[in-house]
Design a protein around this motif. Structure first.
Motif, mmCIF file in Angstrom:
data_model
loop_
_atom_site.group_PDB
_atom_site.id
_atom_site.type_symbol
_atom_site.label_atom_id
_atom_site.label_comp_id
_atom_site.label_asym_id
_atom_site.label_seq_id
_atom_site.Cartn_x
_atom_site.Cartn_y
_atom_site.Cartn_z
ATOM 1 N N HIS A 166 -69.087 -32.091 -51.707
ATOM 2 C CA HIS A 166 -68.559 -31.145 -52.703
ATOM 3 C C HIS A 166 -69.347 -29.835 -52.671
ATOM 4 N N GLU A 167 -70.677 -29.930 -52.742
ATOM 5 C CA GLU A 167 -71.497 -28.703 -52.778
ATOM 6 C C GLU A 167 -71.404 -27.939 -51.460
ATOM 7 N N HIS B 294 -68.337 -25.859 -51.441
ATOM 8 C CA HIS B 294 -68.561 -24.564 -52.104
ATOM 9 C C HIS B 294 -69.230 -23.615 -51.108
ATOM 10 N N HIS C 159 -63.695 -24.335 -57.378
ATOM 11 C CA HIS C 159 -63.090 -25.497 -58.022
ATOM 12 C C HIS C 159 -61.575 -25.313 -58.123
HETATM 13 ZN ZN ZN Z 1 -68.627 -27.782 -57.958
#
Ligand code: ZN
Length: 361
Positions: free
Chosen positions: A296-297, A300, A306
Motif C-alpha cells: 500500500h505505502e 503511494h 487513496h
Molecule cells: Zn494510504
C-alpha cells in the motif's frame, strides 16, 4: 503526436477516450536533468523542454527544510492544462487553502515539506506529449532562496505492460540481528510480490541492509521529519523500504509512511523512502498486515492516491470506486484489499522507479 479520439474540455485538458497504447518494451529512453531555480516572494517558475516522444515526467524539487513547496501549475504545449487551479466547490470546501486547486486538478499535485514531487501523468487518460511546458512552484518561504529541481523524462512510442521494481530493505541495528524479524520481512515481501504481479510489476528484492542512522521508534512524520531525512541517506538504486518497530505513538498506531506521492527517483533524498512499522500488526502469519502495508505505502510512492480520502474526496481515476473491487488503495484497506485498477497499475508502471524492459540494464 496525433491524438485519436481526444476530447478537449473547457479547461483545455486533453483526455483520451481509452487507455494509451502499451507494449512489452514500454519506455525506450530516459533523460535526467538538474536545474537550479530561484524563489522570490514565495514563487518560482521555469520552462521545461520535453522531447517529441516524451511519455512521462517526474519532477523533484529539493528546497529548504523549513518550508513547504507545491507545484501549482504545469501547462503543456498548445496551452493544455496539466496542473492548475480549477475552481470547484470541492476545492473550495476542502480547507486545503492554496494547495486545494492542484489536488483537484486533472493531474494531481500535492504540497510537501522541504520540497515536493510530481508525476505526469498520474491519470493515464491524460495525453502527454513533447514540447515546452511552463512550470510554476510556490513556497511558504518568502525569503529569496535557490532550490534544486530534478527531472526524469521517459520516452518511447508506448507505455509499459510490465516493469521491474528493485527493492532494498533497510532495518535499524537492533532489528537486523533478529532472524525471526527477517523471516517476517521476507514473508511480507513475498506477499507484496504477489500483489504487484497482478499490476504487471515484477518486484525483486535486491538486499536487506542494516542502517545505523535509523531509529527503531520513529516520531510521527507530521511532527518531526528530521529522523526520516537522516535515515534516507542510506538509500540505494530502486525503491527503499525502511522497516521499524513503530511510527509515532498515536492510537491507533500508524502502519506506514510514504515520504512523497510520488517518491523521487533519486536513491537518497528526503523523498526517497517508504517506512513501515512492525508493531502495526500481528506477526502471526494469518493476520500479519506487514506485506499489505509495504504494498500500500509503496503504491503511494509510485504515484497513487487513496481511492477515497477520509474527507470523502475520491480519486478521479475513472476505474477506481470506493465501494468496489477490494482496492489496495482504500483508506482503511486490509488483507482482502489487494487489487488495483488498470489505470492505477499503469500509473505505477509509469514511475521511473519501475523499469521498463525497453530500457535494458
Ligand atoms: Zn494510504
Amino acid at each position: 503526436m496525433i491524438c485519436v479520439a481526444c476530447t478537449t474540455e473547457p479547461s483545455s485538458v486533453l483526455r483520451r477516450s481509452s487507455l494509451p497504447a502499451q507494449s512489452a518494451e514500454g519506455f525506450t529512453g530516459r533523460l535526467e536533468q538538474s536545474h537550479s531555480l530561484e524563489f522570490v516572494d514565495g514563487f518560482a517558475e521555469m520552462e521545461l523542454d520535453l522531447p517529441s516522444d516524451a511519455l512521462s515526467l517526474l519532477v523533484e524539487v529539493e528546497g529548504d527544510f523549513d518550508g513547504e513547496y507545491l507545484i501549482h501549475q504545469l501547462v503543456g504545449p498548445q496551452g493544455a492544462l496539466v496542473v492548475d487551479h480549477p475552481e470547484s466547490d470541492m476545492a473550495e470546501a476542502s480547507q486545503l487553502g492554496a494547495a486545494a486547486g492542484p489536488f483537484f486538478s486533472a493531474n494531481r499535485s500535492v504540497a510537501a515539506r522541504g520540497g515536493t514531487t510530481l508525476l505526469v501523468p498520474n491519470d493515464p487518460y491524460l495525453v502527454m506529449s513533447g514540447g515546452t511546458y511552463h512550470l510554476g512552484i510556490r513556497s511558504t518561504l518568502r525569503r529569496t532562496h535557490r532550490v534544486q529541481l530534478k527531472t526524469w523524462v521517459q520516452t518511447g512510442t508506448a507505455y509499459p505492460q510490465r516493469c521491474q521494481l528493485s527493492v532494498h530493505i533497510h532495518r535499524p541495528t537492533p532489528l537486523a540481528d533478529d532472524a525471526d524479524i527477517d523471516d517476517r520481512i521476507l514473508a511480507a515481501m513475498t506477499e507484496m510480490e504477489s500483489i504487484y504481479e497482478q499490476a504487471g510489476i515484477e518486484v525483486s528484492l535486491q538486499g536487506l541492509h542494516q542502517q545505523d542512522q535509523l531509529d527503531s521508534e520513529l516520531p510521527n512524520p507530521a511532527v518531526d521529519l528530521e529522523p526520516y531525512r537522516n535515515a534516507f541517506v542510506a538509500g540505494r538504486d530502486g525503491l527503499n523500504l525502511y522497516v521499524v518497530d513503530s511510527i509515532g505513538d498515536e492510537e491507533p498506531p500508524l502502519g506506514g509512511f510514504a515520504s512523497a506521492i510520488p517518491l523521487s527517483a533519486r536513491a537518497n533524498g528526503l523523498f526517497s523512502g517508504v517506512v513501515v512499522a512492525l508493531g502495526f500488526s500481528d506477526p502471526g502469519q494469518e493476520n500479519d498486515l506487514l506485506g499489505y502495508t509495504m504494498a500500500h505505502e509503496s503504491a503511494h510512492g509510485l504515484g497513487l492516491f487513496h481511492v477515497q480520502e477520509f474527507t470523502g474526496w475520491e480519486d478521479p481515476l475513472t476505474d477506481t470506486h470506493p465501494d468496489k473491487g477490494n482496492n489496495l488503495l482504500g483508506v482503511l484497506a486490509r488483507h482482502q484489499d489487494r487489487n488495483v485498477s488498470a489505470s492505477q497499475a499503469l500509473v505505477m508502471r509509469t514511475h521511473p522507479l519501475c523499469r521498463s524492459p525497453g530500457l535494458g540494464d
